[in-house]
Enzyme design. Structure first.
Site, short mmCIF file in Angstrom:
data_model
loop_
_atom_site.label_atom_id
_atom_site.label_comp_id
_atom_site.label_asym_id
_atom_site.label_seq_id
_atom_site.Cartn_x
_atom_site.Cartn_y
_atom_site.Cartn_z
N LYS A 277 4.73 11.45 6.31
CA LYS A 277 5.61 11.27 5.14
C LYS A 277 6.98 11.90 5.42
CE LYS A 277 2.05 11.39 1.51
NZ LYS A 277 2.31 10.05 0.95
N ARG A 351 -8.22 6.20 0.04
CA ARG A 351 -9.22 5.12 -0.07
C ARG A 351 -10.29 5.24 1.00
NH1 ARG A 351 -4.47 0.78 0.56
NH2 ARG A 351 -3.40 2.52 -0.39
#
Ligand code: BES
Ligand code: ZN
Ligand code: ZN
Length: 496
Positions: A277, A351
């Site tokens: 990120k 996920r």
């Protein structure tokens, strides 16, 4: 099962005494008496008429007017709290208004606060005060920290069930504050292992069973998706399982009844991994375990409210790091369900860990699943910071969760999840890709989870936009909000 030797610093919740007094507002002895005043007037006590005539009190929602040493009142102060239009004043408004009043008075070092609200809203009033009293300041060493010592809920002599409602409000708000304490912990002080210890301590303190699966156990179970995320960090992963069982389970004997599974994303820090990120704002990614912390909070309340349905929480806890052993884009992992996944982007890690936790929850016999996760930036684009995004494969469970959320004032919006979205997750080399391209990012993330929920009724709550407040509100401190604890507790409590 991991043996827990060292205990991390406990998450101390401020000790606030909450009592019910069956007295009139004039009689209660307190540092401040909070009195709701509605638009359109009507309040004639404590000099309200004069103040209204002078234009100082209008009843507009959230307007505060503090009067010192009012006549014929035992309390030292009266705080007139604008409650808005009477027909709009529901329990969500009462919770907010109690929070606004509590935070205002706390800021003025007021210690003992009495609330003269409609006793039918006693639980919401207590929640507002307890939630409003919370500050994410445990690492500030200043000794000028302010806190409310006592909340007094006033009820007239005949109002029934007020004590129970006050107790319920306390249990739920303290559970929500536990979640907020955990979410606020920085990642150096709350590793996956320490999150497991916090869950274990909560469970031990409330008579719940807690089991913590370690890496070798996960390897044996074939949790390749979860382990792939964990492998980039020196901190070992943990799969936290907390079990609540009712004294007498529901359903005809001999026939397995419903069993609610709560699955929470527990990424104690999300750097993004190799798909790293940007630095700007990355510090906020300590809140990427907000879903997991909500499950710990929810189970603390469930242990005390004792619903009729068995509830088990599953919290896959990992740190997503770009270490030398980290998984790479293009890696293919095999999930516990047997499906293969091409990891296109290591930042779509939530996920992956939830996939294995959902499979494990199904194999543990859960008949209904609700997961909560700070899953996507895309849900923030879609809904802003005001609504939780809800996705489901089952209309009945969706409606139950929406009803619980609405009753609790945790705004939630149902999003689409048509089967066609599955095309977005196509991989040339594996059963599924872990990302779905540029569009509908919150939906494709949910679609990915749906592949693992299979035929089990399931709801996914994307709380990326709602688990953290960037700016303080008059009723809530900046930082973790503790959603969706109230929704989950109500869902379990009202299960029939
Ligand atoms: N934890 C983030 C989601 C997130 C983003 C939460 C912003 C709160 C605020 C999640 O693991 C993530 O990084 N998701 C990616 C998915 C993408 C790579 C498909 C995202 O949303 O950008
Ligand atoms: Zn991520
Ligand atoms: Zn994440």
């Amino acid at each position: 099962m991991v043996r827990l030797r060292r205990l991390s610093p406990s998450c101390k919740i401020r000790n606030m005494r909450i009592i019910t007094e069956r007295k009139s507002p004039e009689q209660v002895s307190a540092d401040a008496l909070v009195l709701p005043v509605f638009e359109g007037g009507g309040e004639r006590r404590f000099g309200a008429v004069e103040l209204a005539e002078a234009g100082e009190i209008t009843g507009k929602f959230g307007e505060l007017t503090l009067v010192h040493h009012p006549q014929n009142v035992a309390a030292h102060r009266v705080l007139f709290a604008g409650a808005g239009k009477p027909d709009k004043f529901d329990s969500a408004a009462a919770r907010k208004l109690a929070g606004i009043a509590a935070r205002h008075l706390k800021g003025k070092s007021v210690k003992r606060i009495a609330f003269a609200f409609d006793p039918a809203m006693a639980d919401a009033v207590v929640e507002g005060a307890v939630l409003g009293n919370f500050e994410p300041d445990r690492y500030r060493t200043a000794n000028d920290k302010k806190s409310i010592d006592q909340v007094i809920v006033l009820a007239d002599g005949v109002a029934p069930g007020v004590e129970q409602a006050v107790e319920r409000g306390r249990v739920i708000a303290e559970a929500q504050n536990l979640t907020r304490e955990l979410v606020n912990e920085p990642a150096n002080r709350l590793t996956p292992r320490l999150l497991a210890e916090a869950a274990f301590r909560m469970a031990a303190g409330h008579g719940l069973e807690c089991e913590i699966l370690d890496r070798p156990q996960m390897e044996k179970l074939g949790m390749g998706a979860l382990l792939g995320v964990a492998q980039g960090s020196a901190e070992p992963p943990a799969l936290i399982v907390i079990r609540y069982r009712p004294a007498s389970p529901p359903g005809p004997s001999g026939y397995p009844g419903p069993h609610l599974g709560l699955v929470g994303k527990g990424v104690t820090f999300d750097t993004g991994g190799i798909s790293i990120k940007p630095a700007d704002g990355m510090e906020k990614m300590k809140y990427d375990m907000g879903g997991g912390a909500a499950m710990i909070g929810a189970l603390q309340a469930v242990a005390q409210i004792k619903p009729a349905i068995p509830v088990t929480a599953f919290i896959p806890a990992v740190e997503n790091m770009p270490g030398s052993r980290a998984q790479r884009p293009g890696d293919i992992v095999t999930a516990m369900s047997g499906k293969t996944i091409e990891v296109i982007n290591t930042d779509a890690e939530g996920r992956l860990i939830l996939a294995d936790a959902i499979t494990y929850a199904r194999r543990q016999g859960c008949t209904h699943l609700v997961d909560a996760a700070t899953l996507t930036g895309a849900i923030v684009v879609a809904l802003g910071h005001l609504n939780i995004g809800l996705f489901s494969n089952d209309d009945a469970l969706r409606d139950r969760v929406l009803a619980a959320a609405s009753a609790e004032g945790e705004r939630t919006w149902a999003m689409p999840l048509d089967e066609d979205y599955k095309d977005y997750l196509k991989s040339a080399f594996a059963d599924l890709a872990n990302v779905g391209g540029r569009w509908g990012g919150a939906i494709t993330a949910a679609m990915f989870l749906k592949e693992f929920a299979e035929d089990t009724p399931w709801v996914h709550l994307d709380i990326a936009g709602t688990a953290w407040l960037d700016e303080e509100k008059p009723y809530l401190a900046k930082g973790p909000t503790g959603v969706p604890v109230r929704t989950l507790v109500r869902l379990a409590a009202e299960w029939k």
